[in-house]
Scaffold this active site. Structure first.
Site, PDB file in Angstrom:
ATOM      1  N   HIS A   4      -3.863  -9.010   3.797  1.00 35.74           N
ATOM      2  CA  HIS A   4      -5.319  -9.025   3.924  1.00 35.74           C
ATOM      3  C   HIS A   4      -5.724  -9.860   5.137  1.00 35.74           C
ATOM      4  O   HIS A   4      -5.239 -10.969   5.310  1.00 35.74           O
ATOM      5  CB  HIS A   4      -5.968  -9.633   2.677  1.00 35.74           C
ATOM      6  CG  HIS A   4      -5.923  -8.727   1.484  1.00 35.74           C
ATOM      7  ND1 HIS A   4      -6.034  -9.194   0.195  1.00 35.74           N
ATOM      8  CD2 HIS A   4      -5.790  -7.379   1.388  1.00 35.74           C
ATOM      9  CE1 HIS A   4      -5.966  -8.173  -0.653  1.00 35.74           C
ATOM     10  NE2 HIS A   4      -5.816  -7.074   0.051  1.00 35.74           N
TER      11      HIS A   4
ATOM     12  N   TYR B 250      -9.155 -10.865  -6.923  1.00 40.26           N
ATOM     13  CA  TYR B 250      -8.226 -10.970  -8.044  1.00 40.26           C
ATOM     14  C   TYR B 250      -8.501 -12.173  -8.944  1.00 40.26           C
ATOM     15  O   TYR B 250      -7.979 -12.266 -10.036  1.00 40.26           O
ATOM     16  CB  TYR B 250      -6.784 -11.037  -7.519  1.00 40.26           C
ATOM     17  CG  TYR B 250      -6.398  -9.809  -6.736  1.00 40.26           C
ATOM     18  CD1 TYR B 250      -6.152  -8.603  -7.382  1.00 40.26           C
ATOM     19  CD2 TYR B 250      -6.318  -9.841  -5.343  1.00 40.26           C
ATOM     20  CE1 TYR B 250      -5.838  -7.470  -6.654  1.00 40.26           C
ATOM     21  CE2 TYR B 250      -6.004  -8.712  -4.617  1.00 40.26           C
ATOM     22  CZ  TYR B 250      -5.761  -7.522  -5.283  1.00 40.26           C
ATOM     23  OH  TYR B 250      -5.459  -6.405  -4.570  1.00 40.26           O
TER      24      TYR B 250
ATOM     25  N   ARG C 262       0.872  -1.171   0.000  1.00 40.29           N
ATOM     26  CA  ARG C 262       0.000   0.000   0.000  1.00 40.29           C
ATOM     27  C   ARG C 262       0.911   1.223   0.000  1.00 40.29           C
ATOM     28  O   ARG C 262       2.029   1.187   0.522  1.00 40.29           O
ATOM     29  CB  ARG C 262      -0.885   0.031   1.247  1.00 40.29           C
ATOM     30  CG  ARG C 262      -1.787  -1.176   1.421  1.00 40.29           C
ATOM     31  CD  ARG C 262      -2.590  -1.056   2.716  1.00 40.29           C
ATOM     32  NE  ARG C 262      -3.519  -2.173   2.903  1.00 40.29           N
ATOM     33  CZ  ARG C 262      -3.261  -3.263   3.613  1.00 40.29           C
ATOM     34  NH1 ARG C 262      -2.073  -3.395   4.220  1.00 40.29           N
ATOM     35  NH2 ARG C 262      -4.145  -4.227   3.737  1.00 40.29           N
TER      36      ARG C 262
ATOM     37  N   ARG D  81      -0.149  -2.413  -6.682  1.00 44.10           N
ATOM     38  CA  ARG D  81      -0.484  -3.472  -5.720  1.00 44.10           C
ATOM     39  C   ARG D  81      -1.433  -4.487  -6.364  1.00 44.10           C
ATOM     40  O   ARG D  81      -1.242  -5.698  -6.229  1.00 44.10           O
ATOM     41  CB  ARG D  81      -1.121  -2.823  -4.481  1.00 44.10           C
ATOM     42  CG  ARG D  81      -1.562  -3.789  -3.383  1.00 44.10           C
ATOM     43  CD  ARG D  81      -1.956  -2.945  -2.160  1.00 44.10           C
ATOM     44  NE  ARG D  81      -2.761  -3.676  -1.198  1.00 44.10           N
ATOM     45  CZ  ARG D  81      -2.287  -4.435  -0.219  1.00 44.10           C
ATOM     46  NH1 ARG D  81      -0.982  -4.616  -0.109  1.00 44.10           N
ATOM     47  NH2 ARG D  81      -3.089  -5.023   0.639  1.00 44.10           N
TER      48      ARG D  81
ATOM     49  N   LYS E 152      -2.222  -1.863   7.982  1.00 47.73           N
ATOM     50  CA  LYS E 152      -3.393  -1.298   8.640  1.00 47.73           C
ATOM     51  C   LYS E 152      -3.484  -1.774  10.079  1.00 47.73           C
ATOM     52  O   LYS E 152      -3.213  -2.927  10.383  1.00 47.73           O
ATOM     53  CB  LYS E 152      -4.659  -1.707   7.874  1.00 47.73           C
ATOM     54  CG  LYS E 152      -4.827  -1.019   6.530  1.00 47.73           C
ATOM     55  CD  LYS E 152      -6.147  -1.384   5.903  1.00 47.73           C
ATOM     56  CE  LYS E 152      -6.377  -0.622   4.614  1.00 47.73           C
ATOM     57  NZ  LYS E 152      -7.687  -0.950   3.996  1.00 47.73           N
TER      58      LYS E 152
ATOM     59  N   HIS F 143      -1.941   2.320  -5.912  1.00 45.63           N
ATOM     60  CA  HIS F 143      -2.626   1.069  -5.616  1.00 45.63           C
ATOM     61  C   HIS F 143      -2.709   0.160  -6.839  1.00 45.63           C
ATOM     62  O   HIS F 143      -2.855  -1.061  -6.701  1.00 45.63           O
ATOM     63  CB  HIS F 143      -4.031   1.360  -5.086  1.00 45.63           C
ATOM     64  CG  HIS F 143      -4.456   0.438  -3.987  1.00 45.63           C
ATOM     65  ND1 HIS F 143      -3.866   0.446  -2.738  1.00 45.63           N
ATOM     66  CD2 HIS F 143      -5.386  -0.542  -3.941  1.00 45.63           C
ATOM     67  CE1 HIS F 143      -4.435  -0.466  -1.983  1.00 45.63           C
ATOM     68  NE2 HIS F 143      -5.356  -1.097  -2.684  1.00 45.63           N
TER      69      HIS F 143
END
Length: 301
Positions: free
Chosen positions: A272, A281, A150, A249, A174, A246
């Site tokens: 994730h 994806y 990110r 990514r 995150k 992004h």
């Protein structure tokens, strides 16, 4: 509106401490509440978070939506409001949930844009390597693409996070969750080139001694700076796609999947929390899924 300020501040503390959300996520949730309080003020509606009714909230959402808010933005706003009032109920500030009957609009899942390897090569080839910033920018793009970071993770990357001998870098994602991401020798080479030939000549500001990527004034880059670097390169090669940091990514995950990587491994590298986020994806190359089926299923013939 003083009562709103108190409850919203408590809510922000809850998001940060109890749920471990990042500063950016907390800011976004607080922004949703700011929209609501601005609406109440503009319409002279004097209610507190404890006694506001579902009718008032429904009217707020209707009025905001009539100003051209997209279904996706409306869904995000409703989700933010539900989170706030769930917090109030959880903390016993109020007994009922006023958002209970308000439905989130159904929206299709937004599929990510991706770049081909040829487009990524073209973007990197367009960098002016005769400048100090050019060497840095090449290292930045190689890192974004090769490690699937990110942009917030990239700009906070530190020299002390580089474990090149082991082939990993440490990422703080995150909610301050940390993970180790593999980094190839190809990308290591460009980071080493930047750290040994460009970075030592900068007048580094106090507090940024350990920050990997710096601007010309010796301070850490902002997310907006990285976005601008990529946009300018896209214009330079006349790329007819709307891209951002992004996008690299997304391309990282897509290319790994297309070349045979499993979703669980990609999930770990991307950081994730849920594999359902990674599954987005899968849509990108249906032919690839056929190849997987025909190669691995026992009844392929």
């Amino acid at each position: 509106m003083k009562s709103w300020v108190k409850y919203i501040n408590d809510y922000k503390s809850y998001l940060k401490i109890e749920r471990g959300l990042s500063v950016n996520s907390v800011t976004n949730y607080a922004f949703d509440m700011q929209k609501l309080t601005d609406y109440l003020t503009d319409n002279s509606i004097n209610v507190s978070p404890v006694n506001i009714t579902d009718d008032t909230l429904q009217q707020f959402i209707y009025d905001v939506s009539s100003q051209g808010l997209s279904a996706r933005s409306r869904a995000r706003l409703i989700s933010g409001l539900k989170s706030f009032f769930n917090f109030l109920v959880f903390e016993d500030y109020r007994k009922d949930m006023p958002m209970e009957l308000i439905e989130v609009p159904k929206i299709g899942r937004k599929l990510p844009d991706t770049l081909s390897t040829a487009e990524i090569d073209s973007l990197i080839a367009a960098i002016n390597l005769s400048t100090a910033e050019g060497e840095r920018n090449r290292a930045i793009l190689e890192t974004l693409y090769s490690c699937g970071l990110r942009v917030s993770e990239l700009v906070t990357l530190r020299l002390s996070d580089l474990f090149f001998d082991e082939g990993f870098i440490k990422i703080t994602g995150k909610g301050n969750k940390q993970r180790f991401v593999p980094i190839g020798s190809f990308t290591q080479k460009y980071i080493d080139l930047y750290t040994t030939t460009i970075r030592p000549h900068l007048n580094i500001n106090k507090g940024h001694e350990d920050t990997l990527f710096l601007n010309r004034w010796g301070r850490g880059l902002t997310r907006a700076m990285v976005f601008t670097i990529i946009k300018q390169l896209a214009v330079k090669i006349n790329l007819q796609k709307s891209i951002s940091p992004h996008t690299f990514r997304h391309s990282f995950a897509t290319h790994l999947l297309e070349n045979g990587a499993d979703l669980r491994s990609i999930q770990l590298m991307l950081g994730h929390e849920s594999i359902t986020t990674t599954e987005i994806y899968v849509h990108l190359d249906r032919k690839f899924l056929n190849i997987v089926l025909n190669k691995y299923h026992p009844r392929k013939n």
